[in-house]
Design an enzyme around this catalytic site. Structure first.
Site, mmCIF file in Angstrom:
data_model
loop_
_atom_site.group_PDB
_atom_site.id
_atom_site.type_symbol
_atom_site.label_atom_id
_atom_site.label_comp_id
_atom_site.label_asym_id
_atom_site.label_seq_id
_atom_site.Cartn_x
_atom_site.Cartn_y
_atom_site.Cartn_z
ATOM 1 N N GLY A 1 0.815 -1.220 0.000
ATOM 2 C CA GLY A 1 0.000 0.000 0.000
ATOM 3 C C GLY A 1 0.839 1.256 0.000
ATOM 4 N N ASN B 1 1.833 -2.478 5.467
ATOM 5 C CA ASN B 1 1.215 -1.161 5.674
ATOM 6 C C ASN B 1 -0.211 -1.062 5.145
ATOM 7 O OD1 ASN B 1 1.157 1.948 5.890
ATOM 8 N ND2 ASN B 1 0.856 1.551 3.701
ATOM 9 N N TYR C 1 -12.259 -3.034 11.830
ATOM 10 C CA TYR C 1 -10.926 -2.424 11.729
ATOM 11 C C TYR C 1 -10.125 -2.667 13.016
ATOM 12 C CZ TYR C 1 -7.448 1.282 10.940
ATOM 13 O OH TYR C 1 -6.282 1.992 10.774
ATOM 14 N N THR D 1 -10.537 -4.891 15.277
ATOM 15 C CA THR D 1 -10.240 -6.328 15.406
ATOM 16 C C THR D 1 -9.046 -6.703 14.539
ATOM 17 O OG1 THR D 1 -12.589 -6.751 15.802
ATOM 18 C CG2 THR D 1 -11.249 -8.641 15.165
#
Ligand code: NAD
Length: 246
Positions: A12, A90, A153, A155
């Site tokens: 990313g 990332n 998110y 989690t």
């Protein structure tokens, strides 16, 4: 030049924090693999910026949620770079949803990208990470705090820390150091949905009085990727302007 001669694969890296990490690593001498999923134009710009500064790298297209695409991507990288000294997990997505409205497909996609994507990247990269290598995870303060509108998110980001600690233990005999960075609120596209009012409110909650910059996360990754962090593994470094101190 903290990373002279090193090779680094960053997921990313077409924008935001990943972009800043790719540029910072390249400035310090690393050959960088710039992974992107759909934003080819932005990824090319990142490579252009790196080359303007006399750095080097390559583009790596692939959805990290797909084991097959990650395998291809890693193979393309290794064909050129030979091995992977530094892997940075990332790439991540955030979808604002209260749990009561959270569809199963969204839950699955967020876990697939943010957490299973780390499995895919670590699994495929590990055979090419030499002794003394580095694995860095970009987690989040929400791994600790939870999120009222991002259970999927939070989690995924907490799960990532379990993987990070486990790999730190498993890979310590090979001196592969595995650590995480937990950013607070960093000024990237991920907070682009903020209204001006939300932004001001968030700034007022942060002890340092402002959002973080992607470069401020990249600097910590540079430290973790370099010899300066030679006795740190299994650790999470918070980069949050004091928003969550623990
Ligand atoms: P961003 O949205 O600007 O960038 C995310 C990057 O991930 C983009 O390059 C995107 O193309 C890539 N990506 C998304 N899905 C992908 C996939 N399936 N395969 C490959 N690439 C994919 O966000 P950012 O703020 O730069 O976030 C980077 C990381 O930092 C994320 O993991 C995010 O969760 C984490 N983080 C960000 C903040 C923040 O406030 N910005 C806070 C805590 C943690």
């Amino acid at each position: 030049m903290l990373l002279k001669g090193k090779t680094a694969l960053i997921s990313g890296a077409s924008r935001g924090i990943g972009r800043a990490i790719a540029i910072r690593f390249a400035e310090h001498g690393a050959f960088v693999g710039i992974n992107y999923n759909s934003s080819e134009k932005e990824a090319k710009k990142v490579l252009g910026t790196i080359e303007e500064k006399n750095g080097s790298g390559m583009l790596l297209k692939g959805d990290i949620a797909s084991l097959e695409e990650v395998r291809n991507m890693v193979s393309n990288f290794v064909d050129r770079a030979d091995h992977i000294d530094i892997l940075v997990n990332n790439a991540g997505i955030y979808v604002r949803n209260y749990f009561k409205d959270l569809p199963l497909e969204t839950w699955r996609r967020v876990l697939d990208v943010n957490l299973n994507g780390c499995y895919n990247l670590c699994k495929c990269s590990l055979p090419f990470i030499p002794n003394g290598g580095r694995i860095i995870f970009i987690s989040s303060q929400l791994a600790f705090k939870g999120s009222a509108h991002g259970a999927d998110y939070a989690t995924s980001k907490a799960g990532m820390l379990g993987l990070m600690r486990s790999l730190a233990l498993e890979l310590a005999p090979r001196n592969i150091l595995v650590n995480a960075v937990a950013p607070g609120t960093i000024d990237t596209d991920i907070v682009a949905h903020y209204t001006e009012e939300m932004r001001r409110k968030r700034e007022s909650e942060i002890p340092l009085g402002r959002l973080g910059k992607p470069e401020e996360v990249a600097n910590v990754c540079l430290f973790l990727a370099s010899d300066l962090s030679s006795y740190i593994t299994g650790e999470t470094i918070n980069v949050n302007g004091g928003l969550y101190i623990h």
